[in-house]
Write a protein that holds these residues in place. Sequence first.
Motif, PDB file in Angstrom:
ATOM      1  N   VAL A  32      90.139   9.274 147.232  1.00 61.14           N
ATOM      2  CA  VAL A  32      91.008   8.859 146.127  1.00 61.14           C
ATOM      3  C   VAL A  32      90.154   8.104 145.109  1.00 61.14           C
ATOM      4  O   VAL A  32      89.134   7.512 145.466  1.00 61.14           O
ATOM      5  CB  VAL A  32      92.197   7.991 146.617  1.00 61.14           C
ATOM      6  N   PRO A  33      90.558   8.117 143.842  1.00 54.75           N
ATOM      7  CA  PRO A  33      89.757   7.446 142.816  1.00 54.75           C
ATOM      8  C   PRO A  33      89.556   5.961 143.117  1.00 54.75           C
ATOM      9  O   PRO A  33      90.471   5.280 143.582  1.00 54.75           O
ATOM     10  CB  PRO A  33      90.597   7.624 141.547  1.00 54.75           C
ATOM     11  N   ASP A  34      88.341   5.495 142.851  1.00 54.71           N
ATOM     12  CA  ASP A  34      88.003   4.094 143.034  1.00 54.71           C
ATOM     13  C   ASP A  34      87.110   3.661 141.882  1.00 54.71           C
ATOM     14  O   ASP A  34      86.150   4.358 141.542  1.00 54.71           O
ATOM     15  CB  ASP A  34      87.277   3.893 144.374  1.00 54.71           C
ATOM     16  N   GLU A  35      87.440   2.534 141.301  1.00 51.90           N
ATOM     17  CA  GLU A  35      86.704   2.030 140.145  1.00 51.90           C
ATOM     18  C   GLU A  35      85.243   1.744 140.463  1.00 51.90           C
ATOM     19  O   GLU A  35      84.358   2.015 139.660  1.00 51.90           O
ATOM     20  CB  GLU A  35      87.377   0.736 139.651  1.00 51.90           C
ATOM     21  N   VAL A  44      94.745   9.654 156.465  1.00 53.98           N
ATOM     22  CA  VAL A  44      96.192   9.810 156.568  1.00 53.98           C
ATOM     23  C   VAL A  44      96.459  10.247 158.012  1.00 53.98           C
ATOM     24  O   VAL A  44      96.032  11.322 158.433  1.00 53.98           O
ATOM     25  CB  VAL A  44      96.730  10.832 155.548  1.00 53.98           C
ATOM     26  N   VAL A  45      97.145   9.382 158.752  1.00 54.85           N
ATOM     27  CA  VAL A  45      97.257   9.530 160.200  1.00 54.85           C
ATOM     28  C   VAL A  45      98.700   9.778 160.626  1.00 54.85           C
ATOM     29  O   VAL A  45      99.616   9.093 160.180  1.00 54.85           O
ATOM     30  CB  VAL A  45      96.729   8.245 160.895  1.00 54.85           C
ATOM     31  N   GLU A  74      96.727   5.345 155.932  1.00 57.29           N
ATOM     32  CA  GLU A  74      98.152   5.543 155.629  1.00 57.29           C
ATOM     33  C   GLU A  74      98.764   6.277 156.816  1.00 57.29           C
ATOM     34  O   GLU A  74      98.183   7.230 157.331  1.00 57.29           O
ATOM     35  CB  GLU A  74      98.333   6.369 154.356  1.00 57.29           C
ATOM     36  N   PHE A  75      99.938   5.824 157.238  1.00 60.23           N
ATOM     37  CA  PHE A  75     100.626   6.454 158.361  1.00 60.23           C
ATOM     38  C   PHE A  75     101.784   7.301 157.847  1.00 60.23           C
ATOM     39  O   PHE A  75     102.542   6.865 156.983  1.00 60.23           O
ATOM     40  CB  PHE A  75     101.140   5.396 159.337  1.00 60.23           C
ATOM     41  N   VAL A  76     101.897   8.511 158.373  1.00 64.70           N
ATOM     42  CA  VAL A  76     102.967   9.437 158.012  1.00 64.70           C
ATOM     43  C   VAL A  76     103.535  10.048 159.287  1.00 64.70           C
ATOM     44  O   VAL A  76     102.897  10.008 160.344  1.00 64.70           O
ATOM     45  CB  VAL A  76     102.467  10.554 157.058  1.00 64.70           C
ATOM     46  N   THR A  77     104.735  10.616 159.176  1.00 63.50           N
ATOM     47  CA  THR A  77     105.332  11.267 160.344  1.00 63.50           C
ATOM     48  C   THR A  77     104.834  12.696 160.507  1.00 63.50           C
ATOM     49  O   THR A  77     104.840  13.248 161.610  1.00 63.50           O
ATOM     50  CB  THR A  77     106.866  11.266 160.260  1.00 63.50           C
ATOM     51  N   GLU A  78     104.416  13.309 159.388  1.00 62.31           N
ATOM     52  CA  GLU A  78     103.845  14.654 159.445  1.00 62.31           C
ATOM     53  C   GLU A  78     102.975  14.886 158.216  1.00 62.31           C
ATOM     54  O   GLU A  78     103.185  14.280 157.168  1.00 62.31           O
ATOM     55  CB  GLU A  78     104.929  15.721 159.547  1.00 62.31           C
ATOM     56  N   LEU A  79     102.007  15.778 158.370  1.00 65.01           N
ATOM     57  CA  LEU A  79     101.132  16.141 157.263  1.00 65.01           C
ATOM     58  C   LEU A  79     101.731  17.345 156.537  1.00 65.01           C
ATOM     59  O   LEU A  79     102.300  18.230 157.190  1.00 65.01           O
ATOM     60  CB  LEU A  79      99.732  16.488 157.781  1.00 65.01           C
ATOM     61  N   PRO A  80     101.606  17.398 155.214  1.00 62.83           N
ATOM     62  CA  PRO A  80     102.120  18.566 154.492  1.00 62.83           C
ATOM     63  C   PRO A  80     101.249  19.794 154.776  1.00 62.83           C
ATOM     64  O   PRO A  80     100.028  19.737 154.673  1.00 62.83           O
ATOM     65  CB  PRO A  80     102.024  18.141 153.018  1.00 62.83           C
ATOM     66  N   ARG A  90      95.682  18.163 148.523  1.00 63.43           N
ATOM     67  CA  ARG A  90      95.999  17.810 147.128  1.00 63.43           C
ATOM     68  C   ARG A  90      97.314  17.025 147.050  1.00 63.43           C
ATOM     69  O   ARG A  90      97.442  16.108 146.259  1.00 63.43           O
ATOM     70  CB  ARG A  90      96.016  19.042 146.238  1.00 63.43           C
ATOM     71  N   GLU A  91      98.273  17.373 147.909  1.00 61.41           N
ATOM     72  CA  GLU A  91      99.533  16.623 147.954  1.00 61.41           C
ATOM     73  C   GLU A  91      99.304  15.207 148.472  1.00 61.41           C
ATOM     74  O   GLU A  91      99.913  14.258 147.982  1.00 61.41           O
ATOM     75  CB  GLU A  91     100.566  17.343 148.815  1.00 61.41           C
ATOM     76  N   LEU A  92      98.426  15.064 149.441  1.00 62.45           N
ATOM     77  CA  LEU A  92      98.113  13.734 149.953  1.00 62.45           C
ATOM     78  C   LEU A  92      97.402  12.897 148.896  1.00 62.45           C
ATOM     79  O   LEU A  92      97.688  11.714 148.741  1.00 62.45           O
ATOM     80  CB  LEU A  92      97.250  13.835 151.220  1.00 62.45           C
ATOM     81  N   ARG A  93      96.489  13.519 148.147  1.00 61.78           N
ATOM     82  CA  ARG A  93      95.801  12.791 147.065  1.00 61.78           C
ATOM     83  C   ARG A  93      96.778  12.357 145.979  1.00 61.78           C
ATOM     84  O   ARG A  93      96.686  11.256 145.452  1.00 61.78           O
ATOM     85  CB  ARG A  93      94.683  13.640 146.475  1.00 61.78           C
ATOM     86  N   GLN A  94      97.748  13.206 145.660  1.00 60.06           N
ATOM     87  CA  GLN A  94      98.770  12.842 144.681  1.00 60.06           C
ATOM     88  C   GLN A  94      99.611  11.684 145.187  1.00 60.06           C
ATOM     89  O   GLN A  94      99.930  10.757 144.452  1.00 60.06           O
ATOM     90  CB  GLN A  94      99.676  14.026 144.353  1.00 60.06           C
ATOM     91  N   ARG A  95      99.952  11.717 146.447  1.00 55.13           N
ATOM     92  CA  ARG A  95     100.831  10.682 147.026  1.00 55.13           C
ATOM     93  C   ARG A  95     100.120   9.348 147.218  1.00 55.13           C
ATOM     94  O   ARG A  95     100.678   8.292 146.933  1.00 55.13           O
ATOM     95  CB  ARG A  95     101.355  11.187 148.373  1.00 55.13           C
ATOM     96  N   PHE A  96      98.880   9.370 147.682  1.00 51.98           N
ATOM     97  CA  PHE A  96      98.187   8.131 148.034  1.00 51.98           C
ATOM     98  C   PHE A  96      97.066   7.762 147.075  1.00 51.98           C
ATOM     99  O   PHE A  96      96.444   6.718 147.234  1.00 51.98           O
ATOM    100  CB  PHE A  96      97.631   8.219 149.453  1.00 51.98           C
ATOM    101  N   GLY A  97      96.798   8.593 146.082  1.00 55.74           N
ATOM    102  CA  GLY A  97      95.683   8.350 145.180  1.00 55.74           C
ATOM    103  C   GLY A  97      95.822   7.169 144.257  1.00 55.74           C
ATOM    104  O   GLY A  97      94.834   6.628 143.782  1.00 55.74           O
ATOM    105  N   SER A  98      97.044   6.706 144.028  1.00 51.98           N
ATOM    106  CA  SER A  98      97.231   5.591 143.095  1.00 51.98           C
ATOM    107  C   SER A  98      97.135   4.232 143.780  1.00 51.98           C
ATOM    108  O   SER A  98      97.251   3.204 143.134  1.00 51.98           O
ATOM    109  CB  SER A  98      98.593   5.721 142.407  1.00 51.98           C
ATOM    110  N   GLY A  99      96.934   4.216 145.110  1.00 50.56           N
ATOM    111  CA  GLY A  99      96.799   2.956 145.834  1.00 50.56           C
ATOM    112  C   GLY A  99      98.131   2.336 146.215  1.00 50.56           C
ATOM    113  O   GLY A  99      98.202   1.180 146.601  1.00 50.56           O
ATOM    114  N   GLU A 100      99.213   3.109 146.127  1.00 47.00           N
ATOM    115  CA  GLU A 100     100.547   2.592 146.465  1.00 47.00           C
ATOM    116  C   GLU A 100     100.697   2.388 147.945  1.00 47.00           C
ATOM    117  O   GLU A 100     100.206   3.097 148.748  1.00 47.00           O
ATOM    118  CB  GLU A 100     101.625   3.566 145.973  1.00 47.00           C
TER     119      GLU A 100
END
Length: 100
Positions: A32-35, A44-45, A74-80, A90-100
Amino acid sequence: MILRGGFNVYPTEVEAALMRHPRIAQVAVIGVPDEHYGEEIVAVVVPDGEVSEQEVIDFARSRVAKYKYPRRVEFVTELPLGPTHKVLKRELRQRFGSGE
């Protein structure tokens, strides 16, 4: 490939190390992007039992080079998954890439 601070990190290598953990059912490693470093490593586990973020980080840290272990988990119940059952990173990067 993830480019972290000028070093090449291959997600499959980190994923293989993390899959040895007895309480990790599935894992995907993304950049994910990092300054500061350009990209940062995120695992993503899908846990199989109770496991903490620090436990996952420490486990990886003891099995891969210093620049390769994930700094965030990041913990998820399932991977896309796509139609061929490949993880859609790419979906994981969209979801977690902003550092939320």
